[in-house]
Design an enzyme around this catalytic site. Structure first.
Site, PDB file in Angstrom:
ATOM      1  N   LYS A  86       1.085  -1.226   0.005  1.00  0.00           N
ATOM      2  CA  LYS A  86      -0.065  -0.068   0.013  1.00  0.00           C
ATOM      3  C   LYS A  86       0.884   1.239   0.010  1.00  0.00           C
ATOM      4  O   LYS A  86       1.803   1.431   0.907  1.00  0.00           O
ATOM      5  CB  LYS A  86      -0.860  -0.020   1.280  1.00  0.00           C
ATOM      6  CG  LYS A  86      -2.408   0.302   1.072  1.00  0.00           C
ATOM      7  CD  LYS A  86      -2.896   0.148   2.370  1.00  0.00           C
ATOM      8  CE  LYS A  86      -4.469   0.313   2.187  1.00  0.00           C
ATOM      9  NZ  LYS A  86      -4.929   0.375   3.784  1.00  0.00           N
TER      10      LYS A  86
HETATM   11  C1  E4P Z   1      -8.378   0.865   3.374  1.00  0.00           C
HETATM   12  O1  E4P Z   1      -7.655   0.584   2.645  1.00  0.00           O
HETATM   13  C2  E4P Z   1      -8.396   2.164   4.415  1.00  0.00           C
HETATM   14  O2  E4P Z   1      -7.025   2.319   4.942  1.00  0.00           O
HETATM   15  C3  E4P Z   1      -9.403   2.212   5.325  1.00  0.00           C
HETATM   16  O3  E4P Z   1     -10.740   1.643   4.635  1.00  0.00           O
HETATM   17  C4  E4P Z   1      -9.639   3.534   5.965  1.00  0.00           C
HETATM   18  O4  E4P Z   1     -10.734   3.452   6.727  1.00  0.00           O
HETATM   19  P1  E4P Z   1     -11.314   4.567   7.680  1.00  0.00           P
HETATM   20  O5  E4P Z   1     -11.340   5.861   7.034  1.00  0.00           O
HETATM   21  O6  E4P Z   1     -12.617   4.029   8.398  1.00  0.00           O
HETATM   22  O7  E4P Z   1     -10.030   4.713   8.709  1.00  0.00           O
END
Ligand code: E4P
Length: 224
Positions: A86
């Protein structure tokens, strides 16, 4: 639409995987901190998740400079064949994505909030692009409309020359806060929704299912 579980919690992953609906997992530094994770155990923890899930597992680089992100990414990718690195949507992240893609490492470009960002991520060679819904809504904007625009814009072009082995880019609807978000993303044609276990549980529920089940159980008592 495929579903990924948005968590670093091994018990949640094991439980949701047993339901048969989970095609992958996404983690981020906040989710890892939330389970009390320690830096020294990070790679081992990602390895354990990869063993629980037969699908892509996103592990995030927290480096800010392209060479450091690439180094992080290569180390993460060496943990297991299903690791996806990521990388945040920023100039250094784009440069690192290009490099990682050249090494055949799949990248999930995260923290994406606009069509131009998504188009750049696609050109850089990202395998997955993650527009965030809830965080966009949090600033009084429209997270779902943003996902819709990104799906439409990416669909207008062929990115096979940019991606590893010409693979199709998949849009991961992220920062999903409700089953309604999932419904709308499915109607828009988002490839994947990454959801917290709480949202996954809500997706199974419907009051008419509960009411129907209750009446069936009552009637079944009559035939005893
Ligand atoms: C996924 O890849 C993200 O890191 C995640 O969905 C972020 O979610 P949040 O905005 O609820 O922290």
């Amino acid at each position: 639409m495929k579903f990924f579980l948005d968590t670093a919690d091994l018990a949640e992953i094991e439980e949701a995987a047993s339901w048969g609906a989970i095609a992958g997992v996404t983690t981020n530094p906040t989710l890892y901190a939330k389970i009390g994770g320690k830096l020294s155990d990070f790679h081992n923890h990602i390895k354990r998740i990869c063993e629980l899930v037969d699908g892509p597992v996103s592990a995030e680089s927290v480096a800010m400079e392209r060479n450091e992100i690439v180094r992080d990414g290569l180390e993460l990718a060496a943990i297991a064949p299903n690791v996806v690195v990521k990388v945040p949507t920023m100039v250094e992240g784009l440069a690192a994505t290009k490099e990682l893609a050249a090494h055949g490492v799949p990248v999930n470009m995260t923290l994406c909030f606009s069509v131009p960002q998504a188009l750049l991520a696609a050109r850089a060679g990202a395998r997955y692009i993650s527009p965030f819904i809830g965080r966009f809504d949090d600033i009084s904007d429209d997270g779902l409309a943003q996902v819709e625009s990104i799906v439409e814009a990416l669909g207008n072009y062929d990115f096979s020359e940019s991606t590893v082995n010409g693979e199709r880019i998949e849009v991961i609807a992220a920062s999903v806060r409700s089953a309604h978000h999932v419904t709308q993303c499915a109607l828009m044609g988002a490839d994947i929704a990454t959801v917290p276990v709480g949202v996954l549980k809500k997706m199974v529920q419907h009051p008419l299912t509960d009411a129907g089940l209750e009446s069936f159980m009552k009637d079944w008592e009559k035939v005893q």
